[in-house]
Design an enzyme around this catalytic site. Structure first.
Site, PDB file in Angstrom:
ATOM      1  N   ASP A   1      -3.242  13.700   5.855  1.00 16.31           N
ATOM      2  CA  ASP A   1      -4.516  13.988   6.538  1.00 16.31           C
ATOM      3  C   ASP A   1      -4.891  12.952   7.577  1.00 16.31           C
ATOM      4  O   ASP A   1      -5.844  13.152   8.332  1.00 16.31           O
ATOM      5  CB  ASP A   1      -5.638  14.085   5.490  1.00 16.31           C
TER       6      ASP A   1
ATOM      7  N   HIS B   1      -2.547   8.115  -2.012  1.00 16.74           N
ATOM      8  CA  HIS B   1      -2.041   9.402  -2.508  1.00 16.74           C
ATOM      9  C   HIS B   1      -1.721   9.257  -3.985  1.00 16.74           C
ATOM     10  O   HIS B   1      -1.257   8.206  -4.426  1.00 16.74           O
ATOM     11  CB  HIS B   1      -0.762   9.805  -1.754  1.00 16.74           C
TER      12      HIS B   1
HETATM   13  C1  SDX Z   1      -4.124  15.407  -0.097  1.00 14.90           C
HETATM   14  O1  SDX Z   1      -1.832  15.643  -4.449  1.00 14.90           O
HETATM   15  C2  SDX Z   1      -1.389  16.054  -3.285  1.00 14.90           C
HETATM   16  O2  SDX Z   1      -0.214  16.315  -3.080  1.00 14.90           O
HETATM   17  C3  SDX Z   1      -2.451  16.213  -2.214  1.00 14.90           C
HETATM   18  C4  SDX Z   1      -1.963  16.497  -0.799  1.00 14.90           C
HETATM   19  C5  SDX Z   1      -1.329  17.860  -0.684  1.00 14.90           C
HETATM   20  O3  SDX Z   1      -0.488  18.041   0.226  1.00 14.90           O
HETATM   21  O4  SDX Z   1      -1.754  18.781  -1.440  1.00 14.90           O
HETATM   22  O5  SDX Z   1      -1.017  15.509  -0.418  1.00 14.90           O
HETATM   23  C6  SDX Z   1      -3.115  16.472   0.199  1.00 14.90           C
HETATM   24  O6  SDX Z   1      -5.058  15.662  -0.800  1.00 14.90           O
HETATM   25  C7  SDX Z   1      -3.880  14.009   0.431  1.00 14.90           C
HETATM   26  C8  SDX Z   1      -4.983  12.976  -0.020  1.00 14.90           C
HETATM   27  C9  SDX Z   1      -6.214  13.142   0.863  1.00 14.90           C
HETATM   28  N1  SDX Z   1      -7.318  12.324   0.354  1.00 14.90           N
HETATM   29  C10 SDX Z   1      -7.755  11.217   0.986  1.00 14.90           C
HETATM   30  O7  SDX Z   1      -7.224  10.753   1.986  1.00 14.90           O
HETATM   31  C11 SDX Z   1      -9.018  10.601   0.386  1.00 14.90           C
HETATM   32  C12 SDX Z   1      -8.835   9.085   0.271  1.00 14.90           C
HETATM   33  N2  SDX Z   1      -7.814   8.826  -0.737  1.00 14.90           N
HETATM   34  C13 SDX Z   1      -8.296   8.550  -2.070  1.00 14.90           C
HETATM   35  O8  SDX Z   1      -9.512   9.062  -2.456  1.00 14.90           O
HETATM   36  C14 SDX Z   1      -7.192   8.483  -3.116  1.00 14.90           C
HETATM   37  O9  SDX Z   1      -6.192   7.713  -2.593  1.00 14.90           O
HETATM   38  C15 SDX Z   1      -6.622   9.786  -3.641  1.00 14.90           C
HETATM   39  C16 SDX Z   1      -7.689  10.696  -4.136  1.00 14.90           C
HETATM   40  C17 SDX Z   1      -5.810  10.466  -2.599  1.00 14.90           C
HETATM   41  C18 SDX Z   1      -5.672   9.418  -4.797  1.00 14.90           C
HETATM   42  O10 SDX Z   1      -6.451   8.862  -5.790  1.00 14.90           O
HETATM   43  P1  SDX Z   1      -5.821   8.393  -7.210  1.00 14.90           P
HETATM   44  O11 SDX Z   1      -4.374   8.665  -7.273  1.00 14.90           O
HETATM   45  O12 SDX Z   1      -6.684   8.962  -8.291  1.00 14.90           O
HETATM   46  O13 SDX Z   1      -5.954   6.851  -7.112  1.00 14.90           O
HETATM   47  P2  SDX Z   1      -7.236   6.053  -7.531  1.00 14.90           P
HETATM   48  O14 SDX Z   1      -8.470   6.734  -6.993  1.00 14.90           O
HETATM   49  O15 SDX Z   1      -7.148   5.789  -8.991  1.00 14.90           O
HETATM   50  O16 SDX Z   1      -7.049   4.686  -6.692  1.00 14.90           O
HETATM   51  C19 SDX Z   1      -6.208   3.639  -7.184  1.00 14.90           C
HETATM   52  C20 SDX Z   1      -6.785   2.364  -6.554  1.00 14.90           C
HETATM   53  C21 SDX Z   1      -8.272   2.185  -6.837  1.00 14.90           C
HETATM   54  O17 SDX Z   1      -8.570   0.795  -6.765  1.00 14.90           O
HETATM   55  P3  SDX Z   1      -8.585  -0.065  -8.172  1.00 14.90           P
HETATM   56  O18 SDX Z   1      -9.501   0.709  -9.131  1.00 14.90           O
HETATM   57  O19 SDX Z   1      -7.154  -0.115  -8.629  1.00 14.90           O
HETATM   58  O20 SDX Z   1      -9.164  -1.402  -7.765  1.00 14.90           O
HETATM   59  O21 SDX Z   1      -6.661   2.446  -5.120  1.00 14.90           O
HETATM   60  C22 SDX Z   1      -7.973   2.453  -4.549  1.00 14.90           C
HETATM   61  C23 SDX Z   1      -8.939   2.844  -5.643  1.00 14.90           C
HETATM   62  O22 SDX Z   1     -10.231   2.297  -5.396  1.00 14.90           O
HETATM   63  N3  SDX Z   1      -7.935   3.457  -3.467  1.00 14.90           N
HETATM   64  C24 SDX Z   1      -8.538   3.307  -2.282  1.00 14.90           C
HETATM   65  C25 SDX Z   1      -8.215   4.472  -1.574  1.00 14.90           C
HETATM   66  N4  SDX Z   1      -7.454   5.265  -2.330  1.00 14.90           N
HETATM   67  C26 SDX Z   1      -7.294   4.643  -3.507  1.00 14.90           C
HETATM   68  N5  SDX Z   1      -9.291   2.327  -1.771  1.00 14.90           N
HETATM   69  C27 SDX Z   1      -9.745   2.504  -0.503  1.00 14.90           C
HETATM   70  N6  SDX Z   1      -9.482   3.589   0.263  1.00 14.90           N
HETATM   71  C28 SDX Z   1      -8.712   4.590  -0.247  1.00 14.90           C
HETATM   72  N7  SDX Z   1      -8.443   5.663   0.518  1.00 14.90           N
END
Ligand code: SDX
Length: 427
Positions: free
Chosen positions: A363, A306
């Site tokens: 989710d 998140h």
């Molecule tokens: C919602 O914002 C809100 O409030 C949203 C929400 C709401 O109520 O409106 O809460 C609802 O959208 C919840 C999130 C649903 N999405 C997912 O479940 C999709 C999977 N999650 C990711 O794609 C990710 O965690 C996000 C999009 C939710 C957040 O992404 P960020 O904050 O931009 O973080 P990032 O992509 O920069 O990740 C940081 C690190 C990275 O690794 P490094 O580059 O540091 O090596 O964490 C890793 C990412 O690769 N990472 C994951 C991951 N999420 C982040 N690795 C594997 N699986 C994941 N799910």
């Protein structure tokens, strides 16, 4: 906390005010930055940037706290109902009995959708994703309600809110009915809002619909948990579209499109599809955790991580318990729930996820409950939108009443420097 922040550029110091929020969040007010220094800030994804001041929702990602208008999500999910929470988000206070009854009755006055909307719906192929249809139908509501909302006029604003709450629920279920080739249902003004959702979705003319109170109660709680979440992607979309003074339906339609994305609300559908894939491939969760950690593999653990929560998403904790209760009550033994729990356990013990503070989000478990209720997976994000609607309305209303300026970020240009035009025979 000092009242100002000092920025030094090329040996010159600049002072900017520091704003401290109700819960001691600290922000540097850079409204005058470019005028004073000629410089702008750069913050892809706005990870460090606040877009507004807001009185609606507070969340603390480090502590896993979520409050709507100061009330904890735990209390609201446990003690309130969805329309009560919608009223709280939109009007700022929990309603008394008379106010809540009036709100519900005023919504009922607007649950009839113009019959001509059906020809728009029929224009879509049955295979169209419900979120795309919902976004289009929501925008189309503007054609039947062309008067833009005078937000300063309390009655006009109130009517627009009730109209949106009433019609959005109906057209949201029409996206499913169209897909199934079922006749479209009408809201029943003798029943509650969430009861109507179940009827609108599943009632068929050939037999009486049997309402299951356990499902209605669980759905009511799920809608509360999705109702607002401060400046998330789709809410920020609603606010920025509304900042151009586009209408409420047009702004909500844009929010639906933003929510559709699998990184945002579309994750609840992606989680179920991921769990089904793991289940169909023998249930080897460790293999999928490895894939999620592999930088060369685009696979992400959907439902994990998140932007703000670097601790448990408090909604996920409540939903996980609700999943156990609902499946137990319905006598459903879903192997995907077991896989989800195994996945959570393996991931939370893994250094990659721990070091990045990746926890299950809202989710991760919601789809398990929707599935147990008989909601088809392509409708999961539509349910997220129904829950989020009062939050979008509340945030849109606040932005307009605060007379916020049109949203127009700057950029850092990194393209070609000035160059002379070349005739086509010289290229
Ligand atoms: C919602 O914002 C809100 O409030 C949203 C929400 C709401 O109520 O409106 O809460 C609802 O959208 C919840 C999130 C649903 N999405 C997912 O479940 C999709 C999977 N999650 C990711 O794609 C990710 O965690 C996000 C999009 C939710 C957040 O992404 P960020 O904050 O931009 O973080 P990032 O992509 O920069 O990740 C940081 C690190 C990275 O690794 P490094 O580059 O540091 O090596 O964490 C890793 C990412 O690769 N990472 C994951 C991951 N999420 C982040 N690795 C594997 N699986 C994941 N799910």
């Amino acid at each position: 906390m000092s009242k100002t922040a000092i920025l030094e550029i090329d040996g010159k110091k600049y002072e900017f005010p520091v704003i401290v929020g109700t819960e001691n969040e600290v922000a540097i007010d850079i409204e005058k930055l470019r005028g004073a220094t000629g410089a702008i800030t750069l913050d892809p994804g706005y990870k460090n940037s606040g877009s507004c001041k807001s009185e609606i929702t507070f969340l603390d990602g480090e502590e896993g706290i979520l409050r709507y208008r100061g009330y904890s999500i735990e209390d609201l999910a446990d003690k309130a109902d969805f329309l009560e929470v919608a009223y709280l988000l939109i009007f700022g206070e929990l309603p008394n009995t008379a106010q809540l009854e009036k709100f519900e009755n005023d919504i009922r006055k607007h649950t009839l959708v113009n019959e001509e909307m059906k020809s728009i719906l029929e224009g879509f192929p049955k295979t169209a994703h419900p979120m795309g249809v919902l976004s289009s139908l929501t925008s189309a509501l503007t054609a039947f309600n062309p008067k833009s909302v005078n937000v300063e006029n309390e009655k006009e604003m109130y009517d627009a809110i009730c109209k949106t709450m009433g019609k959005f629920l109906v057209i949201a279920t029409w996206t499913y009915r169209r897909r199934m080739g079922f006749p479209l249902n009408y809201y029943d003004n003798t029943k509650g809002y969430v009861e109507n959702f179940m009827r609108l979705m599943f009632e068929i003319p050939t037999e009486p619909y049997k309402m299951d109170k356990r499902i209605v109660d669980a759905l009511d709680k799920l809608f509360i948990l999705h109702a607002d979440h401060e400046q998330n992607c789709s809410t920020s979309t609603v606010r920025i579209v509304g900042s151009s003074h586009a209408g409420l339906f047009a702004s909500i339609s844009a929010g639906v499109s933003a929510l559709w994305g699998p990184l945002h609300g579309g994750a609840n559908q992606a989680v179920l599809e991921m769990l089904e894939e793991i289940n169909n491939n023998g249930g080897d969760v460790a293999k999928y955790v490895l894939k999620a950690k592999d930088k060369d593999d685009p696979f992400r653990l959907m439902g994990f991580g998140h932007r703000v929560y670097k601790n448990f998403d408090p909604r996920a904790t409540i939903i996980k318990k609700a999943a156990d209760d609902v499946l137990d009550a319905l006598g459903v033994d879903d192997p995907l729930l077991d896989i989800a729990k195994q996945l959570e356990k393996v991931a939370l013990e893994d250094e990659y996820f721990k070091s990045r503070n990746l926890y299950p989000n809202v989710d991760f478990y919601s789809g398990i409950i929707y599935r147990a209720m008989g909601i088809p997976v392509e409708m999961f994000t539509v349910l997220f939108a129904i829950g989020r609607l009062p939050g979008w309305i509340a945030q849109w209303k606040e932005m307009r009443l605060n007379k916020e300026p049109i949203g127009r970020p700057r950029q850092v240009y990194t393209g070609s420097p000035s160059r002379a035009f070349k005739e086509i025979n010289q290229r």
